[in-house]
Design a protein around this motif. Structure first.
Motif, short mmCIF file in Angstrom:
data_model
loop_
_atom_site.label_atom_id
_atom_site.label_comp_id
_atom_site.label_asym_id
_atom_site.label_seq_id
_atom_site.Cartn_x
_atom_site.Cartn_y
_atom_site.Cartn_z
N GLN A 22 0.82 -1.22 0.00
CA GLN A 22 0.00 0.00 0.00
C GLN A 22 0.85 1.26 0.00
O GLN A 22 1.97 1.28 0.48
CB GLN A 22 -0.91 0.04 1.23
CG GLN A 22 -1.98 -1.03 1.22
CD GLN A 22 -2.89 -0.88 2.42
OE1 GLN A 22 -2.46 -0.62 3.52
NE2 GLN A 22 -4.18 -1.07 2.17
N VAL B 256 -5.16 6.01 1.68
CA VAL B 256 -4.43 4.74 1.60
C VAL B 256 -4.90 4.07 0.31
O VAL B 256 -6.10 3.88 0.11
CB VAL B 256 -4.71 3.84 2.81
CG1 VAL B 256 -3.97 2.51 2.67
CG2 VAL B 256 -4.31 4.54 4.11
N ALA B 257 -3.95 3.73 -0.55
CA ALA B 257 -4.29 3.16 -1.84
C ALA B 257 -3.41 1.95 -2.15
O ALA B 257 -2.28 1.85 -1.67
CB ALA B 257 -4.13 4.21 -2.94
N THR B 258 -3.97 1.07 -2.94
CA THR B 258 -3.23 -0.10 -3.41
C THR B 258 -3.11 0.00 -4.92
O THR B 258 -4.12 0.05 -5.62
CB THR B 258 -3.96 -1.41 -3.04
OG1 THR B 258 -4.10 -1.46 -1.62
CG2 THR B 258 -3.20 -2.62 -3.53
N ASP C 40 -8.22 2.28 -0.68
CA ASP C 40 -8.66 1.46 0.44
C ASP C 40 -9.32 2.29 1.52
O ASP C 40 -10.27 1.82 2.17
CB ASP C 40 -7.48 0.68 1.02
CG ASP C 40 -6.86 -0.24 -0.02
OD1 ASP C 40 -7.61 -0.92 -0.74
OD2 ASP C 40 -5.62 -0.28 -0.11
#
Length: 189
Positions: free
Chosen positions: A102, A121-123, A136
């Motif tokens: 992440q 928060v990113a994937t 996310d």
């Protein structure tokens, strides 16, 4: 609020795989502050992409590309796009942290006399030769952004990323581990 989150998400997109500023996109998602130049922290990575595309065209063969970015690289690249003012909210001081799988973007957010923090928060994912973004979580002042807004932003980011990738470039993997983001792909003739 929706525009504020969009601005934060765009900042996150810049961090993800160095999109725009790091050479994977030919047109950045938002304009860098103070001009349209690629941030100095990532010029070598942009040159790798350009060279691989030129080599693939010249030889008629696919050329593998691996780009590696540190938290510092991504924070410096993101900083070129801040401050941003969206709907009266000013976003400043982006900090990119890379966790296992992440990317976390934290920045200061100020509206009038109120100061707070925005966190996304990113994937990053590779799918069909493109970088995809799954947001996310996103919070402003600790308040969670609704799922529908996150999903809509992820779709907008996916579309912006897809439209900006240069012809002939296919992303195969995006990995986040050990405070490092690694993007692998192929420059095709």
């Amino acid at each position: 609020m929706r525009r504020l989150i969009l601005g934060i998400a765009l900042g996150t997109a810049l961090a993800i795989a160095g999109l725009g500023a790091l050479g994977w996109l030919r047109a950045p998602l938002v304009a860098p502050v103070g001009g349209g130049a690629v941030p100095a922290a990532v010029v070598p990575q942009a040159a790798v992409v350009d060279q691989a595309l030129a080599d693939a065209k010249k030889t008629g063969k696919a050329v593998p590309i691996t780009l590696t970015f540190s938290e510092r690289d991504l924070t410096l690249a993101a900083a070129a796009y801040f401050p941003q003012t969206i709907s009266g909210a000013t976003l400043t001081d982006p900090q990119v942290r890379l966790g296992t799988g992440q990317i976390v973007l934290e920045c200061a957010a100020a509206v009038s006399i109120f100061r707070t923090t925005a966190v996304v928060v990113a994937t990053p994912l590779a799918s069909d030769g493109l970088v995809r973004v799954r947001i996310d979580s996103a919070t402003v002042a600790g308040l969670v952004v609704p799922d529908a807004v996150r999903a809509g932003l992820a779709g907008q980011l996916d579309q912006a990323i897809a439209s900006g990738l240069p012809p002939g470039l296919a992303v195969t993997t995006v990995t986040v581990a050990n405070k490092t983001l690694t993007v692998q792909g192929t420059a095709n003739p």
